[in-house]
Design an enzyme around this catalytic site. Structure first.
Site, PDB file in Angstrom:
ATOM      1  N   CYS A   1      80.121 -44.560  38.408  1.00 41.25           N
ATOM      2  CA  CYS A   1      78.893 -44.274  37.639  1.00 41.25           C
ATOM      3  C   CYS A   1      78.968 -44.919  36.261  1.00 41.25           C
ATOM      4  O   CYS A   1      78.517 -44.323  35.264  1.00 41.25           O
ATOM      5  CB  CYS A   1      78.650 -42.765  37.506  1.00 41.25           C
TER       6      CYS A   1
ATOM      7  N   ASP B   1      79.038 -36.991  24.711  1.00 42.16           N
ATOM      8  CA  ASP B   1      79.252 -36.634  26.106  1.00 42.16           C
ATOM      9  C   ASP B   1      80.711 -36.186  26.258  1.00 42.16           C
ATOM     10  O   ASP B   1      81.625 -37.017  26.280  1.00 42.16           O
ATOM     11  CB  ASP B   1      78.949 -37.864  26.978  1.00 42.16           C
TER      12      ASP B   1
ATOM     13  N   HIS C   1      79.323 -43.300  30.880  1.00 47.28           N
ATOM     14  CA  HIS C   1      78.911 -42.862  32.218  1.00 47.28           C
ATOM     15  C   HIS C   1      77.382 -43.009  32.263  1.00 47.28           C
ATOM     16  O   HIS C   1      76.715 -42.872  31.235  1.00 47.28           O
ATOM     17  CB  HIS C   1      79.305 -41.393  32.370  1.00 47.28           C
TER      18      HIS C   1
ATOM     19  N   LYS D   1      84.403 -29.627  35.787  1.00 47.38           N
ATOM     20  CA  LYS D   1      85.533 -30.501  35.409  1.00 47.38           C
ATOM     21  C   LYS D   1      86.638 -29.717  34.696  1.00 47.38           C
ATOM     22  O   LYS D   1      87.682 -30.267  34.375  1.00 47.38           O
ATOM     23  CB  LYS D   1      85.035 -31.658  34.549  1.00 47.38           C
TER      24      LYS D   1
ATOM     25  N   GLN E   1      84.428 -35.533  29.981  1.00 46.03           N
ATOM     26  CA  GLN E   1      85.841 -35.822  30.287  1.00 46.03           C
ATOM     27  C   GLN E   1      86.793 -35.351  29.204  1.00 46.03           C
ATOM     28  O   GLN E   1      87.999 -35.268  29.446  1.00 46.03           O
ATOM     29  CB  GLN E   1      86.035 -37.347  30.487  1.00 46.03           C
TER      30      GLN E   1
HETATM   31  N1  PLP Z   1      79.793 -37.992  31.599  1.00 49.46           N
HETATM   32  C1  PLP Z   1      80.992 -38.347  32.060  1.00 49.46           C
HETATM   33  C2  PLP Z   1      81.918 -39.091  31.155  1.00 49.46           C
HETATM   34  C3  PLP Z   1      81.351 -38.035  33.359  1.00 49.46           C
HETATM   35  O1  PLP Z   1      82.548 -38.398  33.826  1.00 49.46           O
HETATM   36  C4  PLP Z   1      80.431 -37.335  34.175  1.00 49.46           C
HETATM   37  C5  PLP Z   1      80.767 -37.030  35.577  1.00 49.46           C
HETATM   38  O2  PLP Z   1      81.608 -37.634  36.183  1.00 49.46           O
HETATM   39  C6  PLP Z   1      79.195 -36.971  33.626  1.00 49.46           C
HETATM   40  C7  PLP Z   1      78.909 -37.311  32.338  1.00 49.46           C
HETATM   41  C8  PLP Z   1      78.191 -36.220  34.424  1.00 49.46           C
HETATM   42  O3  PLP Z   1      78.670 -34.976  34.780  1.00 49.46           O
HETATM   43  P1  PLP Z   1      77.871 -34.096  35.868  1.00 49.46           P
HETATM   44  O4  PLP Z   1      77.785 -34.951  37.098  1.00 49.46           O
HETATM   45  O5  PLP Z   1      78.741 -32.903  36.064  1.00 49.46           O
HETATM   46  O6  PLP Z   1      76.547 -33.783  35.295  1.00 49.46           O
END
Ligand code: PLP
Length: 402
Positions: free
Chosen positions: A358, A195, A118, A221, A198
């Site tokens: 993203c 990260d 992401h 999430k 998910q």
């Molecule tokens: N990392 C992953 C894999 C994500 O799917 C997301 C959000 O969709 C993020 C990071 C970023 O999360 P946030 O927008 O809640 O900061």
């Protein structure tokens, strides 16, 4: 739908009243009434700041705030002093890059990441690389576009200082073998940043077992509030890092204008915190624990198998993640732009995601501008999948692509 799932659905207004088929859980999960109640309770009955006042109300709020930290620590299997409250996974990952990355990397050092990331996991390191002269390296993806231990080994060297990888891809739903990767990374003295945005919704996390150095996730999430997240960091690493923001609430003292900062995690929580969000996160964790990860695994597997079997009955559908680990499918309906398709789904009150998710490096890797993404959670049902399939046929008919 079994009784447990029926009861669960009653906790979510949109599901209880069948307002929509909500298939965009990878973007954000729905919030149960219990989380809303906690937040409402804070604003109507409490409403004071935390960690500052000496009166009883302030003490009560501080206790709730710190209880939530304890709860997150149990949830991740770490110490509460290793839990920093942030604005979300993005904020958590940026804190590590800015504080640890900018202060520890130099020209020629290597940062390993992947094209599955992401933007929030990769872009902070793109910026660190630009500023320090460090070099970004990508784990080659295998034929399914997965990160494998073997491929990781092929890029990890004595120059590797940072390994920043997704635990679970938000486009493919693939689980990364993080435990094995952290072990290899540590044998080269590299720091690992995972990260977990998910993975936390789908997997019971044990950061001690994974042995990662940092781990990030967002409350929203896992059915928690918007605007709050967590950065886990091994205490010694966290405590030696320089705060990214300075201000109220995080100083030990200021003598002749010269500040000394509190220990971690408090030195990373400058200013009035996201109190309602943090307290709401505890309720979300209680909720998820009550649903139970065993139930989540079982439901996810059934939904995944059913979703893929039904989607494969249709012609002219391209699926990009055939062997995904969760009920998430990235696909396109041949000849129809994903945004056009998503608008037709919306006409039938089905919420699906369209676009690059993203994850532009992955889209480039797949050779796509955009895809549709359908992502389910434990409260979704086979009946909803049936409706989604029927509407997919209607989308094809609408554009004459059946
Ligand atoms: N990392 C992953 C894999 C994500 O799917 C997301 C959000 O969709 C993020 C990071 C970023 O999360 P946030 O927008 O809640 O900061």
């Amino acid at each position: 739908m079994n009784t447990k799932q029926k009861n669960i659905r009653n906790d979510f207004y949109l599901l209880k009243h069948n307002k929509v088929v909500y298939f965009d859980n990878a973007a954000s999960a729905l919030k149960p009434k219990q989380v809303a109640k906690t937040i409402n309770n804070y604003y109507t009955k409490l409403g004071t700041n935390s960690s500052r006042g000496v009166y009883k109300l302030a003490y009560e709020v501080t206790t709730l705030y710190e209880d939530s930290r304890e709860s997150v620590a149990k949830f991740l299997n770490c110490e509460s002093r290793e839990v920093v409250f942030t604005k979300g996974a993005t904020n958590s990952l940026n804190i590590v890059a800015t504080s640890y990355g900018l202060n520890n990397l130099k020209a020629g050092d290597e940062i390993i990441t992947s094209k599955l990331e992401h933007h929030s996991s990769i872009l902070p390191w793109v910026e660190v690389a630009k500023k320090t002269g460090a070099v970004l390296k990508y784990v080659p993806l295998d034929k399914h576009s997965r990160i494998t231990v073997e491929n990781f080994k092929s890029v990890c060297t004595n120059k590797t200082k940072i390994v920043a990888l997704t635990h679970m891809s938000n486009v493919m739903g693939y689980l990364t073998p993080v435990k094995e990767i952290c072990k290899i990374a540590h044998s080269f003295n590299a720091i690992t940043i995972i990260d977990g945005a998910q993975s936390v919704p789908h997997l019971k996390i044990d950061v001690k077992d994974l042995d990662c150095d940092f781990f990030a996730f967002s409350a929203h999430k896992i059915c928690g509030p918007m605007g709050v997240g967590v950065l886990y960091g091994k205490f010694d690493l966290l405590n030696n890092m320089i705060p990214v923001e300075v201000g109220g609430g995080m100083i030990e003292d200021v003598v002749n204008g010269e500040p000394t900062y509190k220990k971690a995690p408090f030195k990373f929580e400058a200013g009035t915190p996201i109190i309602a969000g943090v307290i709401g996160l505890k309720t979300a964790i209680d909720y998820i624990n009550n649903v139970g990860y065993d139930f989540i695994y079982k439901t996810s597997k059934e939904l995944k198998d059913y979703l893929f079997a039904r989607l494969k009955e249709l012609k002219n559908i391209t699926i990009y993640n055939d062997d995904t680990d969760i009920p998430l499918v990235a696909f396109n309906i041949d000849g129809i732009h994903s945004h056009d398709a998503a608008s037709v789904y919306d006409n039938y009150n089905i919420c699906v995601r369209a676009g690059h998710h993203c994850a532009k490096p992955l889209m480039d890797y797949l050779g796509q501008i955009a895809t549709l993404r359908v992502s389910l959670y434990y409260y979704n049902t086979k009946e909803e999948i049936d409706k989604f399939i029927a509407v997919t046929k209607a989308v094809q008919e609408f554009f004459n692509k059946n």
